[in-house]
Scaffold this motif. Structure first.
Motif, PDB file in Angstrom:
ATOM      1  N   ASN A 295       0.853  -1.191   0.000  1.00  0.00           N
ATOM      2  CA  ASN A 295       0.000   0.000   0.000  1.00  0.00           C
ATOM      3  C   ASN A 295       0.886   1.236   0.000  1.00  0.00           C
ATOM      4  O   ASN A 295       1.949   1.225   0.615  1.00  0.00           O
TER       5      ASN A 295
ATOM      6  N   TRP B  96       0.639   5.607   0.445  1.00  0.00           N
ATOM      7  CA  TRP B  96      -0.134   6.835   0.665  1.00  0.00           C
ATOM      8  C   TRP B  96       0.739   8.047   0.417  1.00  0.00           C
ATOM      9  O   TRP B  96       1.920   8.039   0.773  1.00  0.00           O
ATOM     10  N   TYR B  97       0.185   9.088  -0.203  1.00  0.00           N
ATOM     11  CA  TYR B  97       0.819  10.413  -0.192  1.00  0.00           C
ATOM     12  C   TYR B  97      -0.023  11.263   0.734  1.00  0.00           C
ATOM     13  O   TYR B  97      -1.115  11.682   0.362  1.00  0.00           O
TER      14      TYR B  97
ATOM     15  N   ARG C 161      -3.826  10.677   0.844  1.00  0.00           N
ATOM     16  CA  ARG C 161      -4.332   9.988  -0.352  1.00  0.00           C
ATOM     17  C   ARG C 161      -3.789   8.579  -0.457  1.00  0.00           C
ATOM     18  O   ARG C 161      -2.590   8.347  -0.388  1.00  0.00           O
ATOM     19  N   HIS C 162      -4.687   7.633  -0.628  1.00  0.00           N
ATOM     20  CA  HIS C 162      -4.321   6.226  -0.742  1.00  0.00           C
ATOM     21  C   HIS C 162      -4.060   5.946  -2.221  1.00  0.00           C
ATOM     22  O   HIS C 162      -4.982   5.864  -3.015  1.00  0.00           O
TER      23      HIS C 162
ATOM     24  N   LYS D 149      -3.297   0.280  -3.569  1.00  0.00           N
ATOM     25  CA  LYS D 149      -4.096  -0.490  -2.616  1.00  0.00           C
ATOM     26  C   LYS D 149      -3.841  -1.979  -2.759  1.00  0.00           C
ATOM     27  O   LYS D 149      -4.133  -2.567  -3.805  1.00  0.00           O
ATOM     28  N   ASP D 150      -3.261  -2.562  -1.714  1.00  0.00           N
ATOM     29  CA  ASP D 150      -3.067  -4.017  -1.646  1.00  0.00           C
ATOM     30  C   ASP D 150      -2.548  -4.613  -2.957  1.00  0.00           C
ATOM     31  O   ASP D 150      -3.166  -5.495  -3.540  1.00  0.00           O
TER      32      ASP D 150
ATOM     33  N   HIS E 158       4.241   3.779   3.355  1.00  0.00           N
ATOM     34  CA  HIS E 158       3.808   2.550   2.701  1.00  0.00           C
ATOM     35  C   HIS E 158       3.597   1.450   3.728  1.00  0.00           C
ATOM     36  O   HIS E 158       4.012   1.562   4.886  1.00  0.00           O
ATOM     37  N   SER E 159       2.932   0.384   3.303  1.00  0.00           N
ATOM     38  CA  SER E 159       2.909  -0.848   4.085  1.00  0.00           C
ATOM     39  C   SER E 159       3.075  -1.996   3.102  1.00  0.00           C
ATOM     40  O   SER E 159       2.921  -1.816   1.898  1.00  0.00           O
TER      41      SER E 159
ATOM     42  N   GLY F  18      -5.569   2.413  -8.427  1.00  0.00           N
ATOM     43  CA  GLY F  18      -4.641   1.979  -7.394  1.00  0.00           C
ATOM     44  C   GLY F  18      -4.668   0.502  -7.086  1.00  0.00           C
ATOM     45  O   GLY F  18      -3.961   0.043  -6.189  1.00  0.00           O
ATOM     46  N   SER F  19      -5.496  -0.279  -7.784  1.00  0.00           N
ATOM     47  CA  SER F  19      -5.534  -1.716  -7.517  1.00  0.00           C
ATOM     48  C   SER F  19      -5.183  -2.483  -8.779  1.00  0.00           C
ATOM     49  O   SER F  19      -5.484  -2.046  -9.892  1.00  0.00           O
TER      50      SER F  19
END
Lengths: 317, 258
Positions: B12, B14-15, B18-19, B22-23, B63-64, B223-224
């Motif tokens: 993941n 983010w800024y 904002r995501h 995604k995954d 991030h993650s 994003g996915s």
């Protein structure tokens, strides 16, 4: 749009062209008359004083050497104080400072510093640097009237503060004007922040930074008001020289803790303090021409550096 | 089956608030060309910049999840991010040479690595320039400003500069996005030849280019990852309706249905 076309119409017709041409003519004519007047009369007075052997005599009405040395020394001390701190501050602002209110406040302060009248800053220099910082240093070192009096040192510190905004803002702008893609490009090739800065940003910003420095130097040389309170004198029997020894080599250096002569102040005094008005007009051409030449030399140097570095980075073809 | 060079697990990004990604779960195979396609602003470039950790330079980015290159997790503490970026090179949409000579541009990656041996430098930049098919055009003009070259030549010089440090992976962010058809064809040939030596991950807006060049295609929207498969499967029998819509042009570059 309508406004714009109305204004552009003003300069469009034959009359408009004539007006624009006239403006340019007036500007060039004034400059030419000024230069011719100063150069013609100045060279005559200088050659006259040379032939009489008066040019180097201090104290004599025609002695210019000490004023030249004083101006150069003052400029040198100012540059030493102003340039490193100004450029480093700009680097901090452009590359390291976080994007927050404090940084915005800092920029506001610098912009304001640029707007302070030079005579006010001169007053501040006398009050803060000489009477506060100088006396404080004297007390701390157990001295009397060494730091706590007007001198080249405090004049240079004050002039450095006066011109610091020029150096900071031009350096800051030249760093900020480099497109983000250049930074990204260096990082994507594995550069560290320092490598990115020294190998890509600095070479590109250098022409702008140097231009700013030399502009500030040219202004320093001509500054009159702030040094009024800070140790400038019209007459000195001799240049205060101290010898600083580096091991076996004693190096003569102008003592920055003494008073000094300076070209712009010499012009000022010659013009205003004469008992017989008009008597000094001839002599006045001399410091005027020398100061003008020094300033022009600084500007030519700026052009030369900018040309060389811009060529090096390929902006010029 | 080819070995997996880049393995992205539950990633993941983010800024600020904002995501962006995604995954993301993704595999990029070694010595293959993987095309990343999708509408504008869907996170393709951000995905690419996550692989060489270039996103870290953006304020507020976090991030993650994990990204493995070979067996190494790139966010592992102690990872030399500068070495990572030399191993995972990147080419941008617009050529971004330094305003310096051609030689200095090519030598930059070596000089920042502390290489001083002039013969070694000249050997390595020659090899990279030959591989990027720019050598014949620049060999006699090494000391000229790089920005005097045409845009197409500049982009090939950028590729050469990226190849100088002999990367294992090359990330390409629309490498032909600002080029004319002839320069585009040259660069496509280059990319095709590159997979002998390295893994290529490429963002493109040009469906034909993705179809022509890539072995695998990843379709990303909002994003996915919507779908990933071999390019021939994606382009002939897409499993997802969105993918089909995008490839056939029913969904435009901005993700709107026509």
């Amino acid at each position: 749009m309508k406004m714009l076309s109305r204004f552009s119409g003003l300069f469009a017709g034959r009359w408009g062209q004539a007006y624009a041409g006239f403006s340019v003519f007036i500007l060039i004519a004034v400059l030419a008359v000024l230069l011719f007047n100063v150069v013609y009369n100045g060279t005559q007075v200088i050659s006259g004083s040379f032939s009489k052997g008066e040019f180097f005599t201090a104290g004599d009405k025609a002695g210019m050497l000490y004023a030249i040395i004083g101006t150069l020394a003052l400029t040198l001390f100012t540059v030493v104080l102003m340039v490193p701190s100004g450029v480093l501050f700009a680097v901090y602002l452009a590359e390291y400072a976080p994007d927050n209110y404090f940084t915005a406040f800092l920029k506001l302060l610098i912009a304001n510093l640029a707007g302070v009248p030079s005579i006010v800053l001169g007053m501040f220099g006398l009050g803060f640097f000489v009477f506060f910082l100088g006396d404080f240093t004297d007390n701390l070192l157990g001295l009397k009237n060494v730091f706590g009096k007007p001198s080249i040192l405090w004049a240079a510190v004050t002039l450095a503060f006066l011109n610091l905004p020029t150096v900071i803002l031009t350096s800051y702008e030249s760093l900020k004007n480099i497109p983000e893609s250049v930074r990204l490009s260096a990082y994507s090739l594995g550069a560290t922040r320092e490598q990115m800065f020294f190998r890509t940003l600095l070479p590109q910003a250098r022409p702008g930074i140097i231009t700013g420095i030399i502009l500030a130097v040219a202004r320093t040389m001509g500054e009159t008001a702030p040094i009024l309170f800070l140790g400038v004198v019209f007459f000195m029997p001799e240049i205060p020289v101290t010898e600083i020894s580096f091991g076996l080599f004693p190096v003569p250096l102008i003592n920055p803790l003494e008073q000094f002569m300076a070209l712009p102040y010499t012009i000022f005094i010659l013009a205003t303090q004469s008992t017989v008005p008009g008597e000094n007009v001839n002599i006045e051409y001399m410091p005027t021409l020398i100061l003008l030449l020094l300033t022009i030399a600084a500007n030519l140097l700026a052009i030369k550096f900018r040309y060389r570095y811009e060529k090096a980075i390929g902006k010029l073809r | 089956m080819k070995e997996i060079k880049i393995q992205i697990n539950d990633f993941n990004l983010w800024y600020g608030g904002r995501h962006i990604l995604k995954d993301i779960n993704l595999q990029v195979k070694a010595n293959r060309i993987t095309a990343v396609i999708g509408p504008s602003g869907c996170g393709k470039t951000s995905l690419l910049r996550s692989v060489n950790r270039l996103n870290e330079l953006i304020r507020g980015a976090r991030h993650s999840g994990e990204i493995l290159i070979g067996a190494d997790e790139i966010h592992e503490p102690g990872t030399d991010v500068y070495l990572l970026r030399k191993k995972v090179a990147m080419v941008f949409q617009k050529p971004n040479l330094f305003p310096d000579t051609i030689f200095e541009n090519l030598a930059f990656p070596l000089k920042i690595s502390g290489v001083k041996d002039k013969e070694l430098i000249s050997e390595k930049i020659t090899a990279a320039a030959v591989k990027s098919e720019i050598w014949n055009e620049v060999k006699d003009r090494m000391n000229e400003p790089a920005l005097n070259l045409s845009v197409g030549q500049q982009q090939r010089l950028c590729i050469a500069r990226a190849l100088v440090s002999e990367p294992e992976i090359i990330l390409m962010d629309e490498p032909t996005g600002s080029l004319d058809p002839v320069s585009t064809a040259k660069i496509e040939n280059l990319i095709y030849d590159m997979k002998k030596d390295m893994t290529v991950m490429m963002v493109t807006h040009n469906m034909n280019q993705a179809g022509r060049l890539s072995d695998y295609t990843v379709f990303i929207a909002q994003g996915s990852v919507i779908e990933q498969n071999s390019t021939s499967r994606i382009f002939t029998t897409p499993q997802n309706k969105k993918t089909e819509g995008f490839i056939s042009g029913k969904i435009n570059l901005f993700g709107e249905e026509k």
